[in-house]
Design a protein around this motif. Structure first.
Motif, mmCIF file in Angstrom:
data_model
loop_
_atom_site.group_PDB
_atom_site.id
_atom_site.type_symbol
_atom_site.label_atom_id
_atom_site.label_comp_id
_atom_site.label_asym_id
_atom_site.label_seq_id
_atom_site.Cartn_x
_atom_site.Cartn_y
_atom_site.Cartn_z
ATOM 1 N N ARG A 68 1.015 -1.226 -0.134
ATOM 2 C CA ARG A 68 0.104 -0.114 0.136
ATOM 3 C C ARG A 68 0.836 1.189 0.086
ATOM 4 O O ARG A 68 1.898 1.303 0.553
ATOM 5 C CB ARG A 68 -0.946 -0.044 1.103
ATOM 6 N N ARG A 159 -0.186 -2.896 7.968
ATOM 7 C CA ARG A 159 -0.005 -1.601 8.062
ATOM 8 C C ARG A 159 0.634 -1.016 9.514
ATOM 9 O O ARG A 159 -0.082 -1.642 10.615
ATOM 10 C CB ARG A 159 -1.362 -0.691 7.904
ATOM 11 N N THR A 174 -6.212 0.298 8.663
ATOM 12 C CA THR A 174 -6.841 -0.565 7.709
ATOM 13 C C THR A 174 -7.277 -1.731 8.465
ATOM 14 O O THR A 174 -6.951 -1.883 9.844
ATOM 15 C CB THR A 174 -5.905 -0.902 6.606
ATOM 16 N N GLY A 180 -8.617 0.213 3.593
ATOM 17 C CA GLY A 180 -8.996 1.414 4.641
ATOM 18 C C GLY A 180 -10.282 1.388 5.334
ATOM 19 O O GLY A 180 -11.194 1.032 4.573
ATOM 20 N N GLU A 185 -7.037 6.759 5.300
ATOM 21 C CA GLU A 185 -6.790 5.151 4.880
ATOM 22 C C GLU A 185 -8.213 4.972 4.102
ATOM 23 O O GLU A 185 -8.167 4.466 2.963
ATOM 24 C CB GLU A 185 -6.562 4.498 5.824
ATOM 25 N N LEU A 186 -9.338 5.315 4.393
ATOM 26 C CA LEU A 186 -10.633 5.035 3.893
ATOM 27 C C LEU A 186 -11.032 6.071 2.623
ATOM 28 O O LEU A 186 -11.403 5.644 1.610
ATOM 29 C CB LEU A 186 -11.589 5.169 4.870
ATOM 30 N N GLU A 189 -8.620 5.359 -0.473
ATOM 31 C CA GLU A 189 -8.434 3.953 -0.546
ATOM 32 C C GLU A 189 -7.974 3.847 -1.956
ATOM 33 O O GLU A 189 -7.113 2.921 -2.252
ATOM 34 C CB GLU A 189 -9.745 3.223 -0.329
ATOM 35 N N ARG A 193 -4.250 1.795 -2.395
ATOM 36 C CA ARG A 193 -3.987 0.552 -2.539
ATOM 37 C C ARG A 193 -3.372 -0.055 -3.792
ATOM 38 O O ARG A 193 -3.533 0.933 -4.852
ATOM 39 C CB ARG A 193 -5.520 -0.018 -2.566
#
Length: 576
Positions: A68, A159, A174, A180, A185-186, A189, A193
């Protein structure tokens, strides 16, 4: 003759035929010659055929893990990185075929015999199950060294967050599959990724990889992400906010630091916090980025916007005077009160003393839609536009007709709800000469275009007025920063509960900027439900002062006055 004995004739027997035997032997011989010829052909003349068939039984397509993207602060300091780990998996059919080998794991701390038995017996028909995920390589090797048939390992990425709880609300985290779940992170994403690849390998009879043949598809790592925050400033803000929340046994708190020239978020912290590297036992309430998701009524911190609307509309000039006698104002069935009777005061003193009566009288002289309109221009009632999950837009009522009491209470920060980030953006308008900039959580290479909200002249006047709030005669003496001119405003709001406004529960707020002569940084501090002391000037202002002092010195912002000179100017009334 009847008594004569009947004589039976003997049936002829088939004779032995040598020719038939020769035919059978010849056929057998031909088959043998055919097999021998084919063997010679395969072993000598066409050896590659057998090799290909062997490969087909041993070649496998294996995934290539993609790491990532790295999340860093604005200076490249790592905030979220992916580290390679080993995951143990099993083919239950193979494991169940060799139960005698299970005892090799009897006392293994990573995977013991009992756990292995439970897992494989629960899925006897499957060919793949996880045994233990995201193990350090040395722990996984402890199991592999026992050579239990049917147990294998693969490489994944886990992570890791070096700054832990200091950046947890902003960066997020994550799940075990490296997807995420919260924070950046979300929201980022797709960018973060990676795309896994494929490779062809050779496995032996024990299903172990013995040779890498070729890479079919290269793994593509995720895109790195540079956030706008400065980790040094983040630590300062986190330390000071945590100290205040603990000192006042508060339910929570938030602090936001913005770059006044670019709109970048230089620090954003919340309490309570959590460690994203170990989330066991963490409450869901601790996961919220309160600076973005939680709203509160800003109380007196909204008064500069009311004054800005009065100045910008031409209703008053900066030297205008307002009669606040006798310290109360009756509007409809409600009495608006000041701390005491300030008498006839100018616009600056309205902010210095935080006069509810003064701003209410200004608001009631305006057109009904004027004040809500300016609040909207300052960014209240709408999200900041940052790509962050769960951001609240706050609440700014839209009405065709405003009652006088609604206008009056709106003028001093009730009836409108904001987030800490929205309040910081609004004060950024004052710090940036009347121009509202978009907020950014990512590092910018240049300042974005903004939208003018008020004139530069009026913005500068308001900053000068707000400097008096930090003076000895203002409500926020504890927000002072040695060597720097500071401008800001306190706020103390009753908490709104399901039963109405609580009489003994408050939100303490301070919003300000520095240096006042050329603002570089905007900071907002919110302390939720402090115990004991609760005024913004007593609880939130000192936190602001300590954060701002650390931020200005860390950024090497040149002091705008020699240490000590500012204090004497304030005491003599010269700081304007």
């Amino acid at each position: 003759m009847s008594g004569a004995r009947r004589v039976s004739k003997k049936q002829p027997q088939p004779g032995f035929s040598p020719r038939r035997l020769y035919v059978v032997l010849a056929l057998l011989g031909l088959c043998g010659l055919g097999l021998a010829a084919r063997a010679v052909d395969l072993q000598v003349l066409d050896h590659s055929f057998l090799a290909r068939q062997g490969d087909l039984r041993n070649l496998r397509i294996e995934p290539l893990a993609a790491h990532r993207g790295v999340i860093t602060d604005r200076a490249g300091r790592p905030l979220a990185v992916s580290t390679p780990v080993r995951t143990l998996w099993a083919n239950p059919r193979e494991v169940l075929a060799s139960p005698d080998a299970w005892n090799r794991l009897a006392n293994n701390p990573v995977l013991n015999t009992r756990t292995l038995s439970q897992r494989v017996n629960a899925h006897p028909e499957r060919e793949f199950i996880y045994l233990a995920r995201h193990l350090p390589p040395e722990q996984a090797q402890q199991v592999l060294d026992q050579k239990v048939p049917g147990i294998y390992a693969l490489t994944e990425y886990r992570r890791y967050y070096p700054a832990a709880e200091v950046v947890s609300h902003l960066v997020g985290f994550t799940n075990i599959d490296d997807v995420g779940q919260e924070g950046m992170e979300l929201s980022m994403e797709r960018r973060l990724r990676g795309e896994p690849g494929r490779k062809r390998v050779v496995r032996d009879l024990h299903n172990r990889v013995i040779q890498d043949i070729e890479v079919l598809d290269e793994a593509r790592p995720g895109e790195d992400l540079a956030l706008s925050i400065d980790l040094r400033l983040q630590y300062i803000a986190y330390r000071e906010l945590l100290s205040a929340v603990q000192e006042y046994n508060a339910a929570g708190g938030s602090a936001v630091v913005l770059d006044a020239h670019t709109g970048e978020v230089l620090a954003m912290v919340n309490q309570p916090s959590f460690n994203p590297n170990n989330r066991a036992g963490v409450r869901l309430s601790a996961l919220r980025n309160r600076a973005i998701t939680d709203v509160f009524e800003p109380a007196s911190t909204i008064k500069p916007i009311t004054v800005a609307a009065a100045l910008e509309s031409g209703l008053v000039q900066a030297d205008a005077r307002v009669n606040t006698h006798p310290g109360t104002l009756r509007v409809a069935n409600k009495t608006i009160r000041d701390h005491r009777d300030y008498g006839i005061i100018d616009i600056t003193t309205i902010l210095t003393k935080s006069s509810n009566v003064g701003v209410a009288k200004l608001a009631l002289e305006m057109d009904q839609q004027l004040l809500p309109g300016y609040m909207s221009e300052f960014g209240f009632g709408e999200p900041t536009g940052i790509p962050f999950p769960g951001e609240s837009s706050g609440l700014l009522p839209i009405r065709q007709r405003w009652r006088d009491i609604e206008t009056a209470t709106l003028s001093y920060g009730y009836g409108v709800s904001v987030t800490a980030l929205q309040l910081a953006r609004a004060y950024g308008v004052l710090a940036n000469g009347g121009v509202r900039l978009p907020v950014s959580l990512e590092r910018l290479d240049s300042a974005p275009e903004g939208v003018r909200v008020i004139s530069e002249h009026n913005a500068n006047q308001l900053v000068t007025m707000l400097e008096t709030v930090i003076s000895e005669v203002g409500t926020a003496r504890r927000a002072k920063v040695a060597g720097y001119r500071v401008a800001g405003k306190t706020g103390t709001a009753h908490k709104l509960t399901a039963a109405g406004y609580a009489e003994d529960r408050y939100v303490a707020v301070f919003a300000g900027l520095a240096p006042a002569d050329n603002p570089r940084v905007v900071t907002v501090v919110v302390v939720d439900d402090p115990q004991g002391a609760y005024y913004g000037g007593l609880v939130a202002a000192p936190v602001f002062g300590r954060i701002m002092e650390g931020v200005l010195r860390t950024l090497n912002v040149e002091p705008d006055q020699p240490a000590g000179q500012y204090a004497s100017m304030v005491l003599s009334g010269e700081a304007r």
